[in-house]
Design a protein around this motif. Structure first.
Motif, PDB file in Angstrom:
ATOM      1  N   MET A  81      -6.735   7.430  -3.588  1.00 27.29           N
ATOM      2  CA  MET A  81      -5.670   7.699  -2.625  1.00 27.29           C
ATOM      3  C   MET A  81      -4.296   7.586  -3.281  1.00 27.29           C
ATOM      4  O   MET A  81      -4.056   6.726  -4.132  1.00 27.29           O
ATOM      5  CB  MET A  81      -5.767   6.720  -1.448  1.00 27.29           C
ATOM      6  CG  MET A  81      -4.762   6.992  -0.342  1.00 27.29           C
ATOM      7  SD  MET A  81      -4.783   8.692   0.255  1.00 27.29           S
ATOM      8  CE  MET A  81      -6.409   8.774   0.997  1.00 27.29           C
ATOM      9  N   PHE A  82      -3.399   8.463  -2.850  1.00 26.22           N
ATOM     10  CA  PHE A  82      -2.027   8.474  -3.351  1.00 26.22           C
ATOM     11  C   PHE A  82      -1.248   7.257  -2.855  1.00 26.22           C
ATOM     12  O   PHE A  82      -1.668   6.570  -1.923  1.00 26.22           O
ATOM     13  CB  PHE A  82      -1.327   9.764  -2.895  1.00 26.22           C
ATOM     14  CG  PHE A  82      -1.948  11.000  -3.449  1.00 26.22           C
ATOM     15  CD1 PHE A  82      -1.587  11.476  -4.695  1.00 26.22           C
ATOM     16  CD2 PHE A  82      -2.912  11.697  -2.726  1.00 26.22           C
ATOM     17  CE1 PHE A  82      -2.161  12.631  -5.219  1.00 26.22           C
ATOM     18  CE2 PHE A  82      -3.492  12.852  -3.238  1.00 26.22           C
ATOM     19  CZ  PHE A  82      -3.123  13.314  -4.488  1.00 26.22           C
ATOM     20  N   ARG A  83      -0.103   7.043  -3.471  1.00 27.77           N
ATOM     21  CA  ARG A  83       0.760   5.915  -3.081  1.00 27.77           C
ATOM     22  C   ARG A  83       1.294   6.124  -1.668  1.00 27.77           C
ATOM     23  O   ARG A  83       1.307   7.243  -1.135  1.00 27.77           O
ATOM     24  CB  ARG A  83       1.922   5.775  -4.063  1.00 27.77           C
ATOM     25  CG  ARG A  83       2.861   6.969  -4.088  1.00 27.77           C
ATOM     26  CD  ARG A  83       4.120   6.670  -4.874  1.00 27.77           C
ATOM     27  NE  ARG A  83       4.932   7.861  -5.064  1.00 27.77           N
ATOM     28  CZ  ARG A  83       5.759   8.368  -4.160  1.00 27.77           C
ATOM     29  NH1 ARG A  83       5.862   7.806  -2.962  1.00 27.77           N
ATOM     30  NH2 ARG A  83       6.466   9.452  -4.421  1.00 27.77           N
ATOM     31  N   ARG A  84       1.786   5.044  -1.091  1.00 26.78           N
ATOM     32  CA  ARG A  84       2.403   5.113   0.238  1.00 26.78           C
ATOM     33  C   ARG A  84       3.661   5.986   0.185  1.00 26.78           C
ATOM     34  O   ARG A  84       4.406   5.949  -0.780  1.00 26.78           O
ATOM     35  CB  ARG A  84       2.770   3.711   0.738  1.00 26.78           C
ATOM     36  CG  ARG A  84       1.555   2.834   0.991  1.00 26.78           C
ATOM     37  CD  ARG A  84       1.963   1.472   1.554  1.00 26.78           C
ATOM     38  NE  ARG A  84       0.788   0.610   1.693  1.00 26.78           N
ATOM     39  CZ  ARG A  84      -0.045   0.662   2.716  1.00 26.78           C
ATOM     40  NH1 ARG A  84       0.170   1.520   3.698  1.00 26.78           N
ATOM     41  NH2 ARG A  84      -1.099  -0.147   2.762  1.00 26.78           N
ATOM     42  N   GLY A  85       3.872   6.732   1.256  1.00 30.91           N
ATOM     43  CA  GLY A  85       5.017   7.634   1.309  1.00 30.91           C
ATOM     44  C   GLY A  85       4.743   9.008   0.740  1.00 30.91           C
ATOM     45  O   GLY A  85       5.578   9.907   0.828  1.00 30.91           O
ATOM     46  N   TYR A  86       3.581   9.182   0.144  1.00 31.16           N
ATOM     47  CA  TYR A  86       3.193  10.462  -0.437  1.00 31.16           C
ATOM     48  C   TYR A  86       2.699  11.371   0.686  1.00 31.16           C
ATOM     49  O   TYR A  86       1.888  10.968   1.516  1.00 31.16           O
ATOM     50  CB  TYR A  86       2.073  10.217  -1.442  1.00 31.16           C
ATOM     51  CG  TYR A  86       2.067  11.110  -2.654  1.00 31.16           C
ATOM     52  CD1 TYR A  86       2.840  10.806  -3.771  1.00 31.16           C
ATOM     53  CD2 TYR A  86       1.271  12.248  -2.699  1.00 31.16           C
ATOM     54  CE1 TYR A  86       2.810  11.595  -4.890  1.00 31.16           C
ATOM     55  CE2 TYR A  86       1.236  13.050  -3.816  1.00 31.16           C
ATOM     56  CZ  TYR A  86       2.012  12.725  -4.920  1.00 31.16           C
ATOM     57  OH  TYR A  86       1.976  13.522  -6.033  1.00 31.16           O
ATOM     58  N   ASP A  87       3.154  12.605   0.716  1.00 27.84           N
ATOM     59  CA  ASP A  87       2.800  13.519   1.803  1.00 27.84           C
ATOM     60  C   ASP A  87       1.286  13.696   1.936  1.00 27.84           C
ATOM     61  O   ASP A  87       0.747  13.721   3.049  1.00 27.84           O
ATOM     62  CB  ASP A  87       3.454  14.887   1.571  1.00 27.84           C
ATOM     63  CG  ASP A  87       4.968  14.787   1.467  1.00 27.84           C
ATOM     64  OD1 ASP A  87       5.572  14.265   2.412  1.00 27.84           O
ATOM     65  OD2 ASP A  87       5.528  15.223   0.448  1.00 27.84           O
ATOM     66  N   LEU A  88       0.605  13.823   0.800  1.00 21.93           N
ATOM     67  CA  LEU A  88      -0.848  14.049   0.840  1.00 21.93           C
ATOM     68  C   LEU A  88      -1.598  12.838   1.386  1.00 21.93           C
ATOM     69  O   LEU A  88      -2.647  12.974   2.017  1.00 21.93           O
ATOM     70  CB  LEU A  88      -1.360  14.409  -0.550  1.00 21.93           C
ATOM     71  CG  LEU A  88      -0.986  15.823  -1.004  1.00 21.93           C
ATOM     72  CD1 LEU A  88      -1.226  15.987  -2.497  1.00 21.93           C
ATOM     73  CD2 LEU A  88      -1.772  16.863  -0.218  1.00 21.93           C
ATOM     74  N   ARG A  89      -1.086  11.665   1.142  1.00 22.98           N
ATOM     75  CA  ARG A  89      -1.703  10.459   1.712  1.00 22.98           C
ATOM     76  C   ARG A  89      -1.661  10.530   3.224  1.00 22.98           C
ATOM     77  O   ARG A  89      -2.663  10.276   3.913  1.00 22.98           O
ATOM     78  CB  ARG A  89      -0.979   9.216   1.202  1.00 22.98           C
ATOM     79  CG  ARG A  89      -1.536   7.897   1.762  1.00 22.98           C
ATOM     80  CD  ARG A  89      -0.618   6.722   1.413  1.00 22.98           C
ATOM     81  NE  ARG A  89      -1.142   5.463   1.942  1.00 22.98           N
ATOM     82  CZ  ARG A  89      -1.802   4.559   1.232  1.00 22.98           C
ATOM     83  NH1 ARG A  89      -2.037   4.774  -0.066  1.00 22.98           N
ATOM     84  NH2 ARG A  89      -2.235   3.446   1.789  1.00 22.98           N
TER      85      ARG A  89
END
Length: 295
Positions: free
Chosen positions: A196-204
């Motif tokens: 999973m991508f970091r927080r605030g990342y659109d894809l997350r």
């Protein structure tokens, strides 16, 4: 004092003849003489000793000539500088884009722009959509590629949709492809280790929203990465990830599409609504629209 007056003065000083000077600057001789008289009245001094067949500079004319030449040269330089910018021989354009687009769409677009306008400097700011909107509103970017609609109210922006991009699931080449006839259902990610991508990342946010709409919380094997890190973790077999199709196609990973209606995101190009972007930015925007037409 007007520029044409200085131009006429310099022409007479060079040619030492009013008629030939008028011909060189393409005006009638009486008009040239009238403008030089007006300049002399404004300066309070005669600039030429006028004798039949013999024109020489006065002391005042000698003092003015190098200054006039400098002013005329600076004016020509300014004209050329503005024309170079207007014709896109020089200048700068500042583009903001999410990391996923910097890894897919943006390089090809910038390559095309640079080929057409090699003298224009390109500055890229890589960040998530919400951060890009703030930077754009502060006047630090000319254009930004953002994911729309934004989850929070944004400043007054002018936006235009570029494309609706499919999101897909990627897995390591050594792992069996997570696919079934008709495509993968989001529910089939329940319990699967996910990168999973970091927080605030659109894809997350897209992935979390889709999983929650299907009634479950995803299981993270690794979280907190940027795009390159996520792809690397997937390649190492640490889990699967939901990524844009344009990124997946370049990744060398196994790709599984979602079953209809699928999972998508909308990419738009934005600029401040209260000012018109510079010409270089308008041209980059046109190339972006060209590149995404029909995708």
């Amino acid at each position: 004092m007007q520029l044409n007056q200085l131009q006429y003065f310099a022409a007479v000083a060079d040619l030492r003849h009013f008629t030939r000077a008028a011909e060189s600057v393409h005006v009638a001789q009486p008009s040239l003489s009238q403008q030089i008289r007006a300049l002399e009245r404004e300066l309070g001094a005669e600039l030429f000793h006028r004798a039949r067949g013999h024109i020489t500079l006065t002391d005042a004319g000698e003092a003015l000539l190098p200054l006039a030449r400098r002013i005329l040269a600076d004016t020509e330089t300014a004209r050329r500088e503005v024309q170079e910018v207007a014709q896109l021989r020089r200048g700068r354009v500042r583009l903001g884009a999410p990391p996923s687009l910097c890894a897919s769409l943006v390089p090809d677009v910038l390559k095309d722009f640079h080929r057409r306008y090699p003298g224009v400097e390109l500055v890229v700011h890589e960040d998530g959509s919400q951060d890009l909107v703030r930077v754009l509103a502060a006047g630090e970017l000319d254009l930004a590629l953002i994911i729309t609609p934004l989850p929070v109210q944004a400043p007054a922006l002018a936006t235009e949709e570029l494309l609706r991009e499919e999101l897909v699931v990627v897995s390591a080449p050594s792992e069996p492809a997570p696919v079934r006839r008709g495509g993968l259902r989001i529910e089939e990610l329940r319990g699967r280790p996910m990168v999973m991508f970091r927080r605030g990342y659109d894809l997350r946010e897209h992935t979390l929203a889709a999983c929650r709409a299907a009634g479950f919380e995803p299981s993270f094997s690794v979280e907190g990465g940027e795009m390159d890190a996520v792809l690397g973790f997937v390649r190492a077999g640490l889990g699967v990830a939901v990524v844009p199709s344009m990124v997946a196609e370049r990744s060398g990973l196994r790709i599984a599409a979602f079953a209809a209606p699928g999972l998508h995101r909308t990419i738009s190009v934005a600029h401040r609504g209260d000012v018109s972007p510079p010409r270089a930015a308008r041209e980059l925007r046109r190339i972006l629209l060209e590149a995404t037409r029909g995708r």
